[in-house]
Each structure stands twice: as structure tokens, then as C-alpha cells.
Motif scaffolding. Structure first.
Motif: not given
Length: 337
Positions: A263, A231-232, A234, A227
């Protein structure tokens, strides 16, 4: 708590002449001290709850450790020797005042708690440390493998497997490992034998306990890594790197992973507590010479100082790991601003 450390890194202009420390350098130790103070307060509350919970159990330490045939007068004398005739708040305060000097009190059987933990606790740290290392390496590897081709077969297989493994408790994994690798194949020992110093007699005896602890946490952290990388991916600088034609592996190692590090470190730090908590069960199953057996015996004896000693030492280790994770997050986030 991590956000406070991150804010300390981000805020504050650098000194003009370089002769004085920047505000960030001054604030960061203060933020660290504040975080440690809050965690120390939380640990103190937890220890108070431990004393109160043991007090609510049926019986007491004098009865639990008494010999057969002892009279009521003998039990009364034992209660007086153990301080059980005093209020629990007073006993907790006396025990707490010894912590700054490393005095963890005396057990219900008259032994120093620090001595009782001196041998098994390093074994538990060894078990938990190896499990944490396996968790970190496997989670990052599988998470990166799945993220290399989003939506592909590998991604779907890794994500589904991680979800399934995550739902398995440590004792279920332990029993399955014993069944396959000890009973069916006889590749690895099912129980742990110790040397004269109390440590495991062979490295093979560590394999199954380490795997039993690590497998559920691998499932948890694979999902976190996957995850975080998604997220990174984008972020604008990732799109720029793709348009520039950088190799996929270089984008992953030089752009995606550094951005996902805060994270990932938070997930690994959380797993540390889960590993130490699960170690109590796993050590019992594999007869491992750690604090699991000590804690089980302490609960049976209604031994408040020994139980609290285990909680205090474990809490100190967890606080150190969480602080390290906070610093990693602060460093990684500050480096991107």
C-alpha cells in the motif's frame, strides 16, 4: 495493473527437479510486458489528445512564432514549412513514427525537441527525485510515529496536520515558503540562479522548491502509511507478536511495515505523477531551470511537437516508476503467501 503482477507471483507450483523455471517465473515477464503495453497504449492516446487540444487553441504555431510585419505570404510559407497545411492526424502519425528512434520532432522555432529537453529535463528529475525522497522519509517516519500509539496525542496531531497540509496546493506552499524563509528571515534564496551548464548554482536554491513540492505529498502519504499500518495491525500474526511480548519497535519494523509495504509503495508511486505535475508550477515560481518554462513557452507558441515531447518523456518516467511500484507490491505480497 498491480494485481496482475501479484497474481503472477502467487500462482504456479515450483518445478520438481528444479531444472525448469517455475510457471510464476515464466508468467511474470509476460505480465510485465502486458502492463507496459497497456500503459504505452494509454500514453499514445494521451499524446493524440495533446495534438488535438493544441489544434483547438486559437491561432497556430506559424502565427505565434511570426515576426512583426510578416506578410500573409510569409505566414503561408511558414505554415507549409511547419506542416500545418496537413491534417493533424497525419502530422501526429509522422511525429509518432520517430519515437522508436528517439526523434521527438522539431519545434515550431526549428530546434530539435530532444535537444531542447536535454538540459532542463534532468533538472526537473533532480527536483522531483529529491522531493520524492523527502516525501518517502517524512511520510514513513511520521506515519510510524503516529501508529506507535493509536489514538494518542501524537497520532491525533499528526493526522490533523496531514489533513490540513493535504488541502494546500503547491503554489500556496511555495508562496508561504518564500514569504517566511526568503523575505522575512533571508535564510534561503527566493529564485534560482544557474551555472554555465544550466544547473542550479547552489544546493540552497533547491531547498524551497523541493519543500514546496514535497509538503502536500507528505500530507497525502502520511495518511496512507497510517491507514496501512492500522489495517495491518489487525492481522493474526501481529496479535501473536504482541502476545509473545516482542518490543514495540520490532513489531513495527519486522511485522507491520513489511505487510504495509504494498500500500505504501502504491501511494508513493501515485505521488510521483503529482510531483512531476506540480513541478511545472513550482519551477515557474522559483525561476527553476526545468521543463516548466519549456512547457509554458511551448503552449504560448502552439508548439505541438514540443508539448507532446514533454508529455512523452514525462509519461515514460512515470511508467517506469509505476512498474517498479507494481513489482514491489508483487514481491511483498508474494512473500507473505
Amino acid at each position: 495493473m498491480a494485481g496482475s503482477l501479484i497474481g503472477a507471483v502467487r500462482r504456479g507450483p515450483a518445478g520438481v527437479d528444479g531444472s525448469r523455471p517455475t510457471p510464476a517465473v515464466v508468467r511474470l515477464p509476460l505480465r510485465v510486458a502486458a502492463v507496459l503495453a497497456r500503459r504505452a497504449l494509454l500514453l499514445a492516446v494521451l499524446l493524440a489528445c495533446v495534438f488535438a487540444a493544441v489544434e483547438l487553441l486559437p491561432g497556430d504555431a506559424a502565427t505565434a512564432t511570426s515576426e512583426r510585419g510578416e506578410s500573409a505570404a510569409d505566414l503561408a510559407q511558414r505554415r507549409q514549412l511547419l506542416g500545418l497545411d496537413r491534417p493533424v492526424a497525419e502530422r501526429f502519425w509522422d511525429w509518432t513514427t520517430g519515437l522508436p528512434t528517439g526523434d521527438l520532432g522539431t519545434s515550431a522555432r526549428g530546434e530539435a525537441v530532444a535537444d531542447l529537453l536535454a538540459r532542463p529535463f534532468p533538472n526537473t528529475l533532480l527536483l522531483g527525485g529529491l522531493a520524492l525522497l523527502v516525501t518517502l522519509v517524512a511520510s514513513v517516519t511520521l506515519g510510524c510515529w503516529a501508529a506507535a500509539r493509536p489514538g494518542g496525542k501524537v497520532d491525533r496531531a499528526v493526522s490533523a496536520s496531514a489533513t490540513g497540509v493535504l488541502a494546500l496546493p503547491e503554489f500556496v506552499v511555495a508562496v508561504a515558503l518564500v514569504l517566511v524563509f526568503a523575505l522575512w528571515t533571508d535564510w534561503l534564496p527566493a529564485v534560482t540562479l544557474t551555472d554555465a551548464d544550466g544547473s542550479p548554482a547552489s544546493w540552497k536554491m533547491l531547498v524551497l522548491p523541493v519543500l514546496a513540492l514535497a509538503v502536500p505529498q507528505i500530507g497525502w502519504n502520511v495518511r496512507i502509511v497510517r491507514a496501512a499500518l492500522a489495517d495491518e495491525s489487525t492481522a493474526p500474526h501481529i496479535e501473536t507478536a504482541v502476545l509473545d511480548g516482542l518490543p514495540r519497535h520490532r513489531i513495527l519494523t519486522h511485522h507491520l511495515l513489511p505487510g504495509a509495504l504494498p500500500t505504501i509503495s502504491a501511494g508513493i508511486a501515485t505521488s510521483t505523477g503529482m510531483l512531476l505535475g506540480g513541478a511545472v508550477v513550482v519551477e515557474t515560481i522559483f525561476n527553476y531551470p526545468g521543463i516548466g518554462s519549456v512547457l509554458a513557452g511551448a503552449v504560448t507558441d502552439r508548439d505541438s511537437p514540443l508539448i507532446a515531447g514533454v508529455v512523452a518523456v514525462t509519461g515514460a518516467v512515470l511508467s517506469g516508476v509505476l512498474l517498479l511500484a507494481d513489482l514491489v507490491r508483487a514481491w511483498a505480497s508474494g512473500g507473505r503467501t
